[in-house]
Scaffold this motif. Structure first.
Motif, PDB file in Angstrom:
ATOM      1  N   LYS A 133     -13.095  23.352   7.985  1.00 13.04           N
ATOM      2  CA  LYS A 133     -12.404  23.241   6.706  1.00 13.04           C
ATOM      3  C   LYS A 133     -12.513  21.831   6.153  1.00 13.04           C
ATOM      4  O   LYS A 133     -12.792  20.884   6.886  1.00 13.04           O
ATOM      5  CB  LYS A 133     -10.933  23.633   6.860  1.00 13.04           C
ATOM      6  N   GLU A 134     -12.260  21.700   4.867  1.00 10.67           N
ATOM      7  CA  GLU A 134     -12.260  20.395   4.250  1.00 10.67           C
ATOM      8  C   GLU A 134     -10.972  19.647   4.586  1.00 10.67           C
ATOM      9  O   GLU A 134      -9.940  20.253   4.860  1.00 10.67           O
ATOM     10  CB  GLU A 134     -12.407  20.532   2.731  1.00 10.67           C
ATOM     11  N   ARG A 135     -11.073  18.335   4.525  1.00  9.64           N
ATOM     12  CA  ARG A 135      -9.884  17.531   4.730  1.00  9.64           C
ATOM     13  C   ARG A 135      -8.901  17.777   3.586  1.00  9.64           C
ATOM     14  O   ARG A 135      -9.312  17.847   2.421  1.00  9.64           O
ATOM     15  CB  ARG A 135     -10.263  16.058   4.804  1.00  9.64           C
ATOM     16  N   GLU A 136      -7.620  17.857   3.905  1.00 10.95           N
ATOM     17  CA  GLU A 136      -6.611  18.145   2.888  1.00 10.95           C
ATOM     18  C   GLU A 136      -5.450  17.161   2.979  1.00 10.95           C
ATOM     19  O   GLU A 136      -5.102  16.675   4.054  1.00 10.95           O
ATOM     20  CB  GLU A 136      -6.084  19.575   3.034  1.00 10.95           C
ATOM     21  N   PHE A 137      -4.859  16.913   1.833  1.00 14.66           N
ATOM     22  CA  PHE A 137      -3.673  16.063   1.737  1.00 14.66           C
ATOM     23  C   PHE A 137      -2.497  16.783   2.367  1.00 14.66           C
ATOM     24  O   PHE A 137      -2.270  17.968   2.117  1.00 14.66           O
ATOM     25  CB  PHE A 137      -3.401  15.757   0.268  1.00 14.66           C
ATOM     26  N   VAL A 138      -1.736  16.048   3.163  1.00 13.98           N
ATOM     27  CA  VAL A 138      -0.533  16.594   3.792  1.00 13.98           C
ATOM     28  C   VAL A 138       0.724  15.980   3.183  1.00 13.98           C
ATOM     29  O   VAL A 138       1.641  16.694   2.776  1.00 13.98           O
ATOM     30  CB  VAL A 138      -0.553  16.342   5.310  1.00 13.98           C
ATOM     31  N   THR A 143      -3.145  12.124  -4.265  1.00 10.75           N
ATOM     32  CA  THR A 143      -3.639  12.958  -3.177  1.00 10.75           C
ATOM     33  C   THR A 143      -5.095  12.674  -2.836  1.00 10.75           C
ATOM     34  O   THR A 143      -5.661  13.346  -1.970  1.00 10.75           O
ATOM     35  CB  THR A 143      -3.480  14.445  -3.536  1.00 10.75           C
ATOM     36  N   SER A 144      -5.685  11.698  -3.505  1.00 13.07           N
ATOM     37  CA  SER A 144      -7.067  11.337  -3.214  1.00 13.07           C
ATOM     38  C   SER A 144      -7.283   9.869  -3.574  1.00 13.07           C
ATOM     39  O   SER A 144      -6.362   9.209  -4.055  1.00 13.07           O
ATOM     40  CB  SER A 144      -8.041  12.218  -4.005  1.00 13.07           C
ATOM     41  N   GLY A 145      -8.471   9.361  -3.316  1.00 17.16           N
ATOM     42  CA  GLY A 145      -8.793   7.996  -3.700  1.00 17.16           C
ATOM     43  C   GLY A 145      -8.246   6.936  -2.773  1.00 17.16           C
ATOM     44  O   GLY A 145      -7.983   5.818  -3.185  1.00 17.16           O
ATOM     45  N   TYR A 170       0.807  -1.217   0.000  1.00 18.30           N
ATOM     46  CA  TYR A 170       0.000   0.000   0.000  1.00 18.30           C
ATOM     47  C   TYR A 170       0.837   1.263   0.000  1.00 18.30           C
ATOM     48  O   TYR A 170       1.853   1.349   0.700  1.00 18.30           O
ATOM     49  CB  TYR A 170      -0.908   0.020   1.236  1.00 18.30           C
ATOM     50  N   ALA A 171       0.363   2.245  -0.769  1.00 16.12           N
ATOM     51  CA  ALA A 171       0.826   3.606  -0.575  1.00 16.12           C
ATOM     52  C   ALA A 171       0.105   4.176   0.641  1.00 16.12           C
ATOM     53  O   ALA A 171      -1.052   3.825   0.903  1.00 16.12           O
ATOM     54  CB  ALA A 171       0.542   4.460  -1.801  1.00 16.12           C
ATOM     55  N   MET A 172       0.783   5.036   1.361  1.00 10.58           N
ATOM     56  CA  MET A 172       0.210   5.612   2.578  1.00 10.58           C
ATOM     57  C   MET A 172       0.179   7.131   2.470  1.00 10.58           C
ATOM     58  O   MET A 172       1.055   7.749   1.856  1.00 10.58           O
ATOM     59  CB  MET A 172       1.036   5.212   3.795  1.00 10.58           C
ATOM     60  N   GLY A 173      -0.826   7.701   3.084  1.00 16.38           N
ATOM     61  CA  GLY A 173      -0.943   9.152   3.071  1.00 16.38           C
ATOM     62  C   GLY A 173      -1.327   9.691   4.433  1.00 16.38           C
ATOM     63  O   GLY A 173      -1.930   8.974   5.242  1.00 16.38           O
TER      64      GLY A 173
END
Length: 123
Positions: free
Chosen positions: A43-48, A107-109, A32-35
């Motif tokens: 606020k909306e959730r955002e990629f870090v 950054t999503s999915g 798995y890739a991890m994020g």
């Protein structure tokens, strides 16, 4: 199914550091890739940040580049987020997430999510 459990959040003064951990169980972690994502109140959730399955590729949001470092230990089924030079605007609930395929970063999915850990940075 992958279960993710975050830890390491807390209250820290501006300029301080924290290290978040995310322990995975259930499936082969190294597939798995991890994020890491965050969501501040209102606020909306955002990629870090994200990391691919071997750790050879990483990605960061512009807002954290140079301050945060993502890493993983596939032997321990754990991904980390080292956060330095913290700012009040970093205050949020931080979530880790997993997705396949793991050889690249997006950054999503993401398919699986942890429950989150609160990070509060005081000024």
């Amino acid at each position: 199914q992958v279960q993710l459990v975050e830890s390491g959040g807390g209250l820290v003064q501006a300029g301080g550091s924290l290290r978040l951990s995310c322990a995975a169980s259930g499936r082969t972690f190294s597939n798995y890739a991890m994020g890491w994502f965050r969501q501040a109140p209102g606020k909306e959730r955002e990629f870090v940040s994200g990391i691919n399955w071997t750790g050879s590729m990483t990605s960061y949001a512009d807002s954290v580049k140079g301050r945060f470092t993502i890493s993983r230990d596939n032997a321990k089924n754990t991904v980390y987020l080292q956060m330095n030079s913290l700012k009040p605007e970093d205050t949020a609930v931080y979530y880790c997430a997993a997705r396949r395929p793991g050889y690249y970063i997006v950054t999503s999915g993401y398919d699986y999510w942890g429950q989150g850990t609160q990070v509060t940075v005081s000024s």
